[in-house]
Scaffold this active site. Structure first.
Site, PDB file in Angstrom:
ATOM      1  N   PHE B 202     -17.113  18.012   8.997  1.00  0.00           N
ATOM      2  CA  PHE B 202     -16.258  18.136   9.886  1.00  0.00           C
ATOM      3  C   PHE B 202     -15.310  16.708  10.022  1.00  0.00           C
ATOM      4  CE2 PHE B 202     -17.499  21.885  12.106  1.00  0.00           C
ATOM      5  CZ  PHE B 202     -18.728  22.004  11.828  1.00  0.00           C
ATOM      6  N   ASP B 203     -14.194  16.663  10.525  1.00  0.00           N
ATOM      7  CA  ASP B 203     -13.493  15.569  10.910  1.00  0.00           C
ATOM      8  C   ASP B 203     -13.755  15.339  12.447  1.00  0.00           C
ATOM      9  OD1 ASP B 203     -10.252  14.764  11.923  1.00  0.00           O
ATOM     10  OD2 ASP B 203     -11.802  13.500  11.440  1.00  0.00           O
ATOM     11  N   GLY B 204     -13.873  14.100  12.919  1.00  0.00           N
ATOM     12  CA  GLY B 204     -14.513  13.975  14.570  1.00  0.00           C
ATOM     13  C   GLY B 204     -13.413  14.268  15.451  1.00  0.00           C
TER      14      GLY B 204
END
Lengths: 311, 350
Positions: B202-204
């Protein structure tokens, strides 16, 4: 006979046989009388009962009557898809007044008419149309037949025929009228007609919320394989399929959906393949594999729901 | 429209034999174990569209250039040809692998992944899709072919936890309805991934977290962004669209941990963020901790490209809100999908 027996016994003791033969003669006479009497009675009774039966048949014939609606162009029964709707589903009793209130099947009827309209627009000599018949078995309604006909006219309902039928014979009158789809709010009626091989669907409150611009038919995929054995089911699917093909893939006034509630993709694929082999291609198809069907049915909003698995 | 199918014009024997042919194609090539799919409210439902599960590029081109009828005709003509795997294929296979491990350890539990095929396609295409599923030995039993109608209602009906589609409009609609969703694209390169461990990256910002910090970065620049994050280190960020999905992954991970499978857990999660470990990273980690969520590996790239790092990780799927990162990852063979959420979309639209 009496004489011959008397002759045979003449050589024997005359005095002794005289008494016996007299008794015999009496017995024979009694027998003959009884025989003649009962024959006459039997004939009389038979004549009487035949007359009675004929009277009953005449009365029965009076109880089933189909009235054509002169305001609506009659369809070609050989090519049309005949749909019978129970009168109480279309027109509800109003306490007073000349006109009934509309019932739960009103949007359905409008949708059927919308399909017919589109079909005729595309081809003015189209014969594959919905042929709508209103049927009632309610004696009270039969007495109000004039009011039913006028209510139909009032709402602009394109009903070809009205069928006023006796409770026992209403299935017969459906078959006589070549009905291919029967719709009613009464579960017993629907079950009875289904048993006789005519595809039938239960109407309820949810039918109200179905759209009036598009006829939505939902077939229960779980029943398709079993139902396919019946000629009537095949014919219905084939006609519905042919009607569906008159329109394009998108924006069609009639939409067919298939739903399998149980089992996996195998049964689902079989159902789709079976319907296709009868000439019916579904628009929407859902395989629930045991998921709750309520939310899905709410989204599908079918007018017509065919199949026991969905009840 | 007149598609040459059905009984019209054919005699009954032809109809029956074609039905038998179709039935033969429909027979799955593996022996079918009677596995009842879990109830939607208990399961972790992943809804995938047909174009992300399989490669339907050629068919899509026919649809775009020649229209619906040619498209359907083509599909029917090629009904016996299975599609090749699409971008979501290996992800779905990995979900099935996790399921079989879960079933071994918790045979009575319904907390499993449930993959539902949710497609806008008409039922015409259904048989080819089912044939393909059989061909690839996938275990999908739930289908939703909407025939052109919106899938959103059905996503809700199935309590969908994640929706993957090639249609970004539908993905946006799903996000607006509170359903985690991402757009997937056909990729030329798809590197090999593990078939025993599900890896999700996941990206943040604007994926796990809201886009609040990203707004500051876009409005005031990098320095302001670092300042702001440091100052608000202890204030948890608001949640983003994929937070719920990380949460359910964590729930399943804990089930494995309870059976002693911590080191070789069949599920592994990654945070791959442009934030830097030195400054802005702390707030991200503290936020996760405040949510009670764990992430296995956190990679703070401080603005470096994500592609090479992802190539090392080999996740089955990577979620990012910026197409720049999605494309960068895809170039190096990572299956990357776009979460069209937050400030980055408005700037991209401009």
């Amino acid at each position: 006979m009496l004489l011959s027996s008397t002759n045979q016994e003449e050589e024997d003791d005359e005095v002794a046989s005289k008494g016996g033969s007299e008794l015999f003669a009496v017995r024979r006479a009694t027998f003959l009388t009884i025989f003649l009497f009962s024959s006459v009675t039997a004939v009389t009774f038979r004549v009487f009962f035949t007359r009675l039966r004929r009277q009953r048949v005449d009365r029965e014939a009076e109880m089933v009557s189909t009235v054509a609606n002169v305001d609506v162009k009659q369809k070609d029964a050989d090519h049309a898809l005949v749909v019978a709707i129970s009168c109480s589903a279309v027109l509800e009793d109003a306490d007073d007044g000349d006109v009934h209130r509309v019932g739960v099947a009103f949007p359905l009827l409008q949708a059927l008419q919308s399909v017919n309209r589109h079909l005729v627009e595309a081809n003015s000599s189209e014969s594959l149309l919905f042929d709508v018949l209103l049927i009632t078995t309610d004696e009270r309604r039969q007495r109000q037949s004039a009011r039913i006909v006028s209510s139909t006219k009032h709402y602009g309902l394109e009903v070809s025929r009205f069928c006023f039928s006796d409770g026992e014979d209403f299935v017969e009158s459906l078959l006589e009228n070549q009905v291919q789809l029967f719709l009613s709010t009464e579960p017993e009626e629907v079950a009875l007609v289904w048993q006789r091989g005519v595809p039938s669907s239960l109407l309820g409150h949810q039918t109200w919320s179905s759209p009036s611009e598009q006829l939505r038919v939902l077939l229960c995929g779980d029943d398709v394989i079993a139902a396919a054995a019946a000629e009537s089911a095949q014919r219905f699917w084939s006609q519905l399929g042919a009607m569906r093909r008159r329109f394009g893939v998108l924006g069609s006034p009639v939409s067919v959906a298939v739903m399998t509630a149980h089992g996996g993709r195998r049964g689902f694929a079989d159902a789709l393949a079976t319907l296709r082999s009868c000439g019916l291609n579904a628009d929407e198809a859902h395989c629930l594999a045991g998921a709750p069907r309520g939310p899905i049915l709410e989204l599908l909003r079918p007018h017509v729901l065919l199949g026991g698995g969905l009840r | 429209m007149n598609l040459s199918n059905g009984v019209s014009g054919q005699n009954r024997n032809d109809a029956i034999s074609s039905r038998e042919d179709t039935k033969r194609l429909m027979k799955p090539s593996t022996p079918t174990r009677k596995l009842q799919p879990p109830k939607p409210e208990n399961a972790i439902t992943i809804a995938v569209s047909s174009r992300v599960l399989f490669n339907m590029e050629r068919e899509q081109q026919i649809y775009e250039r020649q229209g619906m009828e040619e498209y359907l005709k083509y599909q029917l003509e090629h009904e016996s040809e299975p599609f090749s795997p699409g971008p979501a294929f290996s992800f779905v296979k990995a979900l099935e692998a996790v399921n079989s491990r879960l079933r071994e350890l918790y045979p009575q539990s319904e907390e499993l992944f449930d993959v539902v095929l949710v497609t806008n396609n008409h039922a015409y295409v259904g048989l080819r899709l089912i044939h393909t599923i059989n061909h690839h030995h996938l275990l999908i039993e739930r289908f939703c072919m909407t025939g052109g109608n919106s899938p959103i209602g059905y996503l809700k009906a199935y309590h969908t936890n994640l929706y993957l589609s090639a249609d970004s409009a539908k993905v946006r609609e799903a996000l607006q309805e509170g359903i985690a969703a991402a757009t997937m694209f056909t990729q030329e390169k798809m590197k090999e991934v593990s078939d025993i461990q599900l890896r999700v990256a996941f990206d943040g910002d604007a994926v796990l977290f809201s886009d609040e910090s990203e707004r500051i970065f876009k409005a005031h620049g990098l320095d302001k962004f670092f300042e702001h994050e440091k100052a608000h280190e202890n204030k948890p960020l608001d949640h983003g669209p994929l937070k719920g999905f990380l949460e359910v992954l964590g729930k399943l991970q804990r089930k494995f941990f309870h059976k002693g499978l911590r080191m070789d857990c069949p599920i592994r999660t990654y945070l791959v963020t442009a934030r830097s470990a030195a400054s802005s990273g702390t707030r991200a980690l503290k936020t996760l901790r405040s949510w009670g969520l764990e992430i296995d590996e956190a990679l703070f790239l401080a603005g470096a490209p994500k592609g090479p790092m992802l190539e090392k990780i080999r996740p089955h799927i990577f979620f990012d809100d910026q197409m720049f990162h999605v494309e960068g990852a895809a170039e190096l063979g990572t299956v990357a999908c776009h979460v069209p959420y937050g400030i980055a979309q408005r700037l991209a639209d401009k």
